[in-house]
Each structure stands twice: as structure tokens, then as C-alpha cells.
Write an enzyme that holds these catalytic residues in place. Structure first.
Site, mmCIF file in Angstrom:
data_model
loop_
_atom_site.group_PDB
_atom_site.id
_atom_site.type_symbol
_atom_site.label_atom_id
_atom_site.label_comp_id
_atom_site.label_asym_id
_atom_site.label_seq_id
_atom_site.Cartn_x
_atom_site.Cartn_y
_atom_site.Cartn_z
ATOM 1 N N ASN A 37 -40.702 -34.609 2.691
ATOM 2 C CA ASN A 37 -40.685 -33.462 1.864
ATOM 3 C C ASN A 37 -42.188 -33.034 1.996
ATOM 4 O O ASN A 37 -43.397 -33.303 2.112
ATOM 5 C CB ASN A 37 -40.850 -34.385 0.614
ATOM 6 C CG ASN A 37 -40.170 -33.714 -0.343
ATOM 7 O OD1 ASN A 37 -40.236 -32.502 -0.471
ATOM 8 N ND2 ASN A 37 -40.318 -34.376 -1.804
ATOM 9 N N HIS A 122 -35.854 -42.943 -13.279
ATOM 10 C CA HIS A 122 -37.364 -41.844 -13.515
ATOM 11 C C HIS A 122 -36.737 -40.775 -15.224
ATOM 12 O O HIS A 122 -36.169 -40.496 -15.713
ATOM 13 C CB HIS A 122 -37.378 -40.149 -13.014
ATOM 14 C CG HIS A 122 -37.970 -41.089 -11.595
ATOM 15 N ND1 HIS A 122 -38.802 -40.213 -10.941
ATOM 16 C CD2 HIS A 122 -38.280 -42.381 -10.933
ATOM 17 C CE1 HIS A 122 -39.191 -41.064 -9.706
ATOM 18 N NE2 HIS A 122 -39.156 -42.399 -9.956
ATOM 19 N N ARG A 147 -38.971 -45.606 -14.964
ATOM 20 C CA ARG A 147 -39.737 -45.006 -15.021
ATOM 21 C C ARG A 147 -40.748 -43.996 -16.174
ATOM 22 O O ARG A 147 -39.548 -43.772 -16.256
ATOM 23 C CB ARG A 147 -40.652 -44.333 -13.891
ATOM 24 C CG ARG A 147 -41.899 -44.407 -13.571
ATOM 25 C CD ARG A 147 -41.919 -43.373 -12.378
ATOM 26 N NE ARG A 147 -41.415 -42.090 -12.351
ATOM 27 C CZ ARG A 147 -41.744 -41.465 -11.589
ATOM 28 N NH1 ARG A 147 -42.574 -40.721 -10.752
ATOM 29 N NH2 ARG A 147 -41.875 -39.897 -11.956
ATOM 30 N N TYR A 159 -46.840 -33.169 -12.884
ATOM 31 C CA TYR A 159 -46.220 -34.543 -12.123
ATOM 32 C C TYR A 159 -44.892 -35.296 -12.283
ATOM 33 O O TYR A 159 -45.710 -35.733 -13.774
ATOM 34 C CB TYR A 159 -47.115 -35.003 -11.306
ATOM 35 C CG TYR A 159 -46.068 -36.366 -10.786
ATOM 36 C CD1 TYR A 159 -46.255 -37.451 -11.099
ATOM 37 C CD2 TYR A 159 -45.244 -35.992 -9.746
ATOM 38 C CE1 TYR A 159 -45.439 -38.536 -10.892
ATOM 39 C CE2 TYR A 159 -44.063 -37.130 -8.979
ATOM 40 C CZ TYR A 159 -44.009 -38.444 -9.897
ATOM 41 O OH TYR A 159 -43.598 -38.780 -8.898
ATOM 42 N N ASP A 216 -46.644 -43.872 -13.171
ATOM 43 C CA ASP A 216 -46.954 -43.816 -11.893
ATOM 44 C C ASP A 216 -47.859 -42.983 -11.868
ATOM 45 O O ASP A 216 -47.708 -42.259 -12.712
ATOM 46 C CB ASP A 216 -46.246 -42.819 -11.011
ATOM 47 C CG ASP A 216 -46.102 -42.352 -9.724
ATOM 48 O OD1 ASP A 216 -45.108 -42.265 -8.504
ATOM 49 O OD2 ASP A 216 -47.541 -42.491 -9.329
ATOM 50 N N HIS A 218 -49.958 -41.192 -9.445
ATOM 51 C CA HIS A 218 -49.624 -40.854 -9.002
ATOM 52 C C HIS A 218 -50.978 -40.101 -8.347
ATOM 53 O O HIS A 218 -51.431 -39.446 -7.942
ATOM 54 C CB HIS A 218 -49.120 -39.642 -9.602
ATOM 55 C CG HIS A 218 -48.543 -38.197 -8.402
ATOM 56 N ND1 HIS A 218 -48.114 -37.512 -8.022
ATOM 57 C CD2 HIS A 218 -46.469 -39.684 -8.121
ATOM 58 C CE1 HIS A 218 -46.770 -37.643 -7.059
ATOM 59 N NE2 HIS A 218 -46.377 -38.497 -7.096
ATOM 60 N N GLU A 242 -48.357 -47.828 -10.838
ATOM 61 C CA GLU A 242 -48.552 -46.976 -9.608
ATOM 62 C C GLU A 242 -49.498 -45.720 -9.023
ATOM 63 O O GLU A 242 -49.716 -45.204 -10.023
ATOM 64 C CB GLU A 242 -46.971 -46.592 -9.395
ATOM 65 C CG GLU A 242 -46.623 -46.183 -7.983
ATOM 66 C CD GLU A 242 -45.008 -45.483 -8.301
ATOM 67 O OE1 GLU A 242 -44.250 -45.101 -8.691
ATOM 68 O OE2 GLU A 242 -44.664 -44.386 -6.720
ATOM 69 N N GLU A 268 -46.461 -45.650 -1.193
ATOM 70 C CA GLU A 268 -45.041 -45.157 -0.478
ATOM 71 C C GLU A 268 -45.689 -43.672 0.050
ATOM 72 O O GLU A 268 -45.224 -43.098 1.148
ATOM 73 C CB GLU A 268 -44.616 -43.795 -1.974
ATOM 74 C CG GLU A 268 -45.632 -42.802 -2.939
ATOM 75 C CD GLU A 268 -44.989 -41.627 -3.987
ATOM 76 O OE1 GLU A 268 -44.717 -42.679 -4.302
ATOM 77 O OE2 GLU A 268 -44.499 -41.095 -4.138
ATOM 78 N N ARG A 289 -45.267 -50.418 -1.596
ATOM 79 C CA ARG A 289 -44.071 -49.566 -2.645
ATOM 80 C C ARG A 289 -43.351 -47.852 -1.201
ATOM 81 O O ARG A 289 -42.815 -47.773 -1.422
ATOM 82 C CB ARG A 289 -45.104 -48.163 -3.490
ATOM 83 C CG ARG A 289 -45.242 -48.472 -4.618
ATOM 84 C CD ARG A 289 -44.051 -48.623 -5.646
ATOM 85 N NE ARG A 289 -43.594 -47.246 -5.577
ATOM 86 C CZ ARG A 289 -42.500 -46.311 -5.764
ATOM 87 N NH1 ARG A 289 -41.069 -47.084 -5.370
ATOM 88 N NH2 ARG A 289 -42.131 -45.254 -6.096
ATOM 89 N N HIS A 318 -39.617 -47.408 -2.286
ATOM 90 C CA HIS A 318 -39.683 -45.664 -2.425
ATOM 91 C C HIS A 318 -38.016 -44.846 -2.097
ATOM 92 O O HIS A 318 -37.510 -45.529 -1.389
ATOM 93 C CB HIS A 318 -40.817 -44.996 -1.846
ATOM 94 C CG HIS A 318 -40.967 -44.029 -2.442
ATOM 95 N ND1 HIS A 318 -41.369 -42.948 -1.261
ATOM 96 C CD2 HIS A 318 -40.911 -43.442 -3.316
ATOM 97 C CE1 HIS A 318 -41.605 -41.599 -1.762
ATOM 98 N NE2 HIS A 318 -42.033 -41.768 -3.651
ATOM 99 N N ASP A 322 -36.888 -37.264 -2.003
ATOM 100 C CA ASP A 322 -36.179 -36.919 -1.269
ATOM 101 C C ASP A 322 -36.309 -38.210 -0.358
ATOM 102 O O ASP A 322 -36.768 -37.722 0.494
ATOM 103 C CB ASP A 322 -38.464 -36.236 -1.436
ATOM 104 C CG ASP A 322 -38.730 -36.802 -2.081
ATOM 105 O OD1 ASP A 322 -38.943 -36.657 -3.239
ATOM 106 O OD2 ASP A 322 -39.919 -37.249 -1.187
ATOM 107 N N GLU A 345 -36.513 -48.418 -6.802
ATOM 108 C CA GLU A 345 -36.834 -46.985 -7.631
ATOM 109 C C GLU A 345 -35.178 -46.349 -6.726
ATOM 110 O O GLU A 345 -34.764 -46.141 -5.691
ATOM 111 C CB GLU A 345 -37.720 -46.141 -6.704
ATOM 112 C CG GLU A 345 -38.180 -44.641 -7.451
ATOM 113 C CD GLU A 345 -38.918 -43.607 -6.590
ATOM 114 O OE1 GLU A 345 -39.613 -44.221 -6.103
ATOM 115 O OE2 GLU A 345 -39.341 -43.441 -7.625
HETATM 116 C C1 CS2 Z 1 -42.817 -40.117 -7.138
HETATM 117 C C2 CS2 Z 1 -42.244 -39.869 -5.340
HETATM 118 O O1 CS2 Z 1 -41.096 -41.546 -6.368
HETATM 119 C C3 CS2 Z 1 -42.085 -41.367 -6.933
HETATM 120 O O2 CS2 Z 1 -42.647 -42.936 -6.610
HETATM 121 O O3 CS2 Z 1 -44.310 -40.666 -6.835
HETATM 122 O O4 CS2 Z 1 -41.229 -38.775 -6.394
HETATM 123 C C4 CS2 Z 1 -43.114 -38.582 -5.360
HETATM 124 O O5 CS2 Z 1 -44.236 -37.691 -6.570
HETATM 125 C C5 CS2 Z 1 -41.582 -37.774 -3.828
HETATM 126 O O6 CS2 Z 1 -41.282 -38.810 -3.187
HETATM 127 C C6 CS2 Z 1 -42.925 -37.032 -3.784
HETATM 128 O O7 CS2 Z 1 -42.086 -36.116 -2.568
HETATM 129 MG MG MG Z 2 -45.026 -42.334 -7.238
#
Ligand code: CS2
Ligand code: MG
Length: 408
Positions: A37, A122, A147, A159, A216, A218, A242, A268, A289, A318, A322, A345
Site C-alpha cells: 500500500n 472492522h 475490531r 486511523y 488496533d 496502530h 494490536e 503487519e 500479524r 493481516h 490492501d 482479518e
Molecule cells: C490495519 C491496516 O488492518 C489493520 O490491522 O493496521 O488496515 C493498515 O492500516 C493498512 O493495511 C495499511 O495499508
Molecule cells: Mg493493524
């Protein structure tokens, strides 16, 4: 038989995807996801300019040798671009091998260890009402795990939060088509640390204790902030927290582990088993992840997950939008076969994407199955793909309220 044609397909049905297509001298086609991504063209170039020609004439059955050839051959090691390119070649060769065997890939990986793959959706919302609506919507669809991400008072777009209103799909696309510069978002960890425990408390009050809740962080907290947060949310029994800290600082998790039993998931942004070595051998995480697409493919991911299994650590592969449907299919075949499966996920791709990539996935009461077509079970419609031209898109850059760049 040998590898005869190697094509790199770039398409953008709502978001950019890079797919490697390998065709053997007998006309058998294998697909591999090479999507990174925001840096898609870097991987496409790595494949087109440096890998494709060296694959021509190779025996497509020699998957391990090809993996080692592409990993050790270039001298320079690891990194997201290199490992995504290797992953695409590896996935395509496994796709071919399973097609030649006339079986779905999971059968070659040891057969099914479970009937289906539990997935998490999500659920997000700018405020608690919108988040509650999204969770309710996913429960009605049969999901058993969500999530949860929500807006934080005093902050704008952050985010993982969809601006879609009630009743529409709750997902979001993090990469923005914002021209030559990424969009920017603002963040304040203190507001977040203060706000989120009440959100989890309200979710447990509204949805009870059975629902698996994931969250998450992040990459945004310092070690001590993550230790405090993991301790504060312990009563709400998360399935996992996460990326509570930037994962490359592996020993930071020692501090979090000292203060909390909240399960931790990291990886991830990792692309090699070496990124996990301390995390796994010191049992600093509970879930791995990484995406198959970013970690060197099925060959590397199976080794990583077998290593994690020795320490009682499970998979949490993951699977955002994307990761292409090809990469998602690779994950599902691994999920079905390995013993130390944790959860998968699943952000469903949009209709345009599923016109380009035809999958054989089936969803039933919160569980996904890759299907039993030979190989990965995904077909690429190149005519449909050609109708969606690559468009530059970047993940946002994050800044603290005082303007300091922060992890997004
Ligand atoms: C995120 C992702 O899915 C997740 O856990 O951390 O959506 C992440 O933000 C994206 O893959 C970034 O491209
Ligand atoms: Mg993530």
C-alpha cells in the site's frame, strides 16, 4: 515443464493492486499478490525489472529453491519491497503446483485442520453511536469477532474510522488519492488513552461477553503508555490489542507484559521471521500479524507460523482491503491447514475488485472458507483489470497536535 511467461498486472478498482501472473510451458497459470500500500510501483518495478527475466526457463516445481534463489541471490536482504516481490512469485508457484495436483492449496499444506476460518470484521464509527451501529450490523451478518476503532474527542479524522453513515458498509480505504503528497491527520495519545477504556466498557455492557473484541493501537503508544493502556483495558477481555507500540522495538513489549495479560498482536509491517525473533522466543506476543503478501509468501509464512507454534503463539494474518483477493486466498489456505490458527482479518473487497478478481470464498456465520477449486482458487479478469488505471495513493502522515510527525 518450465516457467515461460511472467507478467506484472497493475490495476486500481477503487484501490491499487499489483498481481504477478506466471504461465508455464504447459499453459498453467499461477497468481501472486504483490501489493504494498502506497509503494505499489516499487514492487512492480522490482518484479518487472529484476525478477521476471531470471524466472524464465526455471522449473516451476522447485518452489523452495526459487525462494532461496530470490532471497539470497540479490545479496541485499529483506525489506517490504523485496519480500512482497518474493511473496508474489512464491504464491504463484504454489498456485501452479496445487493446480497441477488438481487440489486446493490447503490440501498440499497438510489438509484441513478445521471446518472454517473464524474472521473478524472492522467495526468503526466517528462516535460511540456510529460504532455501536456498526457492531450491531456485523453481528447481524453473523460475525463473532469485530475490531473496534472510534473517533477520539478533540481529534478529526483518525486511523481506521469510517465516515460512512449508518446502514452502509462500514469499511474504509486508508490510502488517499491525494496527488503527490500524502494527506495528513492529527493525533493526541493522551486523549486516546483517556477515552478508549470507557468505549470498551460500554461495548461489553451493550454486547455482553461472548463477542470477541479486537483493537488496533496502530504503533502509536510509547512503551509505558502501552503498558498503562493494556492494564486499563484488561477488565474488558479483548481478544487482542494490536500494534500497541512500534513493533520493531521488540523489547518494548517486555514492559507491557509486566503490567497486563491483555493478549498482544504485532507484525503487519514486518516482512521476515527475524523481525519476530525476540517477540516469539520471549513470548512477548500472542498472535503473529504478518500478511502472506508482505512476508515472503506461503513458504516463508508457513515456516514463521511453525516457529511461533513452538512457543504457543497463534496466527492472526493481516487481511485488509490492501491485501488483494489473491493474497487473502493464500492466507485462508494457510489458516485452514495450520494447527496454531488464531483468527483471520477480513475486510471484504468492493464489487469492482471482485469483478477483477473472481474468488471462491464462502462466508457462513462468521467463518470463511477458501473453496475447493484447484490452486488458490482465484482468477484474474485482465480485461476488467485493464479498465482500472493505476492512480497514485498514499497512506496518511500523522502529526501530534504540536505538529511533530508521529506513527500513523
Ligand atoms: C490495519 C491496516 O488492518 C489493520 O490491522 O493496521 O488496515 C493498515 O492500516 C493498512 O493495511 C495499511 O495499508
Ligand atoms: Mg493493524
Amino acid at each position: 515443464m518450465t516457467i515461460e511467461i511472467v507478467d506484472v498486472n497493475i490495476t486500481s478498482p477503487g484501490r491499487n493492486f499489483v498481481t504477478l501472473k506466471i504461465t508455464t510451458s504447459d499453459g498453467i497459470v499461477g497468481l501472486g499478490d504483490a501489493t504494498l500500500n502506497g509503494r505499489e510501483l516499487a514492487v512492480a518495478s522490482y518484479l518487472s525489472d529484476h525478477v521476471a527475466s531470471m524466472l524464465i526457463g526455471r522449473d516451476e516445481d522447485r518452489i523452495e529453491d526459487t525462494w532461496q534463489y530470490l532471497y539470497r541471490g540479490p545479496y541485499w536482504r529483506r525489506g517490504p519491497v523485496t519480500m512482497a516481490a518474493i511473496a508474489a512469485v512464491d504464491m504463484a508457484l504454489w498456485d501452479i503446483k496445487a493446480k497441477k495436483a488438481g487440489m486446493p492449496l490447503y490440501q498440499l499444506l497438510g489438509g484441513a485442520s478445521r471446518e472454517g476460518v473464524r474472521v473478524y470484521a472492522h467495526a468503526s464509527g466517528t462516535d460511540y453511536a456510529a460504532l455501536k451501529n456498526a457492531i450491531t450490523g456485523y453481528e447481524e451478518l453473523g460475525y463473532t469477532a469485530v475490531r473496534v476503532q472510534t473517533g477520539v474527542p478533540g481529534l478529526g479524522q483518525i486511523y481506521g474510522v469510517s465516515n460512512a453513515g449508518p446502514g452502509v458498509r462500514y469499511d474504509y480505504e486508508p490510502a488517499k488519492r491525494s496527488g503527490d503528497r500524502p494527506s495528513e491527520e492529527t493525533w493526541d495519545t493522551r486523549n486516546y488513552l483517556t477515552h478508549m477504556p470507557g468505549v470498551f466498557s460500554q461495548i461489553r455492557e451493550d454486547f455482553g461477553t461472548d463477542l470477541r473484541i479486537l483493537h488496533d493501537g496502530h504503533h502509536r503508544m510509547s512503551p509505558i503508555e502501552a503498558a498503562r493502556f493494556a492494564k486499563d483495558i484488561e477488565p474488558y477481555d479483548l481478544f487482542w490489542l494490536e500494534d500497541c507500540t512500534p513493533g520493531e522495538d521488540q523489547t518494548a513489549l517486555r514492559l507491557v507484559r509486566q503490567h497486563s495479560t491483555t493478549p498482544l498482536a504485532i507484525g503487519e509491517v514486518f516482512n521476515s521471521v527475524f523481525d519476530y525473533q525476540t517477540l516469539i522466543t520471549e513470548r512477548l506476543i500472542d498472535y503473529v500479524r504478518s500478511a502472506v503478501t508482505h512476508t515472503g509468501g506461503i513458504t516463508a509464512m508457513k515456516k514463521l507460523l511453525d516457529f511461533a507454534a513452538i512457543y504457543g503463539i497463534k496466527s492472526g494474518i493481516h487481511g485488509p482491503t490492501d491485501i488483494s483477493p489473491v493474497g487473502m486466498a493464500a492466507a485462508l489456505h494457510l489458516d485452514l491447514a495450520i494447527h496454531n490458527f488464531g483468527i483471520q482479518e477480513y475486510m471484504p473487497h468492493n464489487e469492482q475488485t471482485l469483478e477483477v478478481f473472481q474468488t471462491s470464498f464462502t462466508f457462513d456465520k462468521g467463518f470463511l472458507h477458501p473453496g475447493d477449486k484447484p490452486g488458490l482458487g482465484v482468477d484474474l479478469d485482465e480485461d476488467a483489470a485493464a479498465g482500472h488505471e493505476y492512480t497514485k495513493a498514499y497512506l496518511p502522515v500523522n502529526r501530534l497536535l504540536d505538529g511533530t510527525v508521529h506513527d500513523w
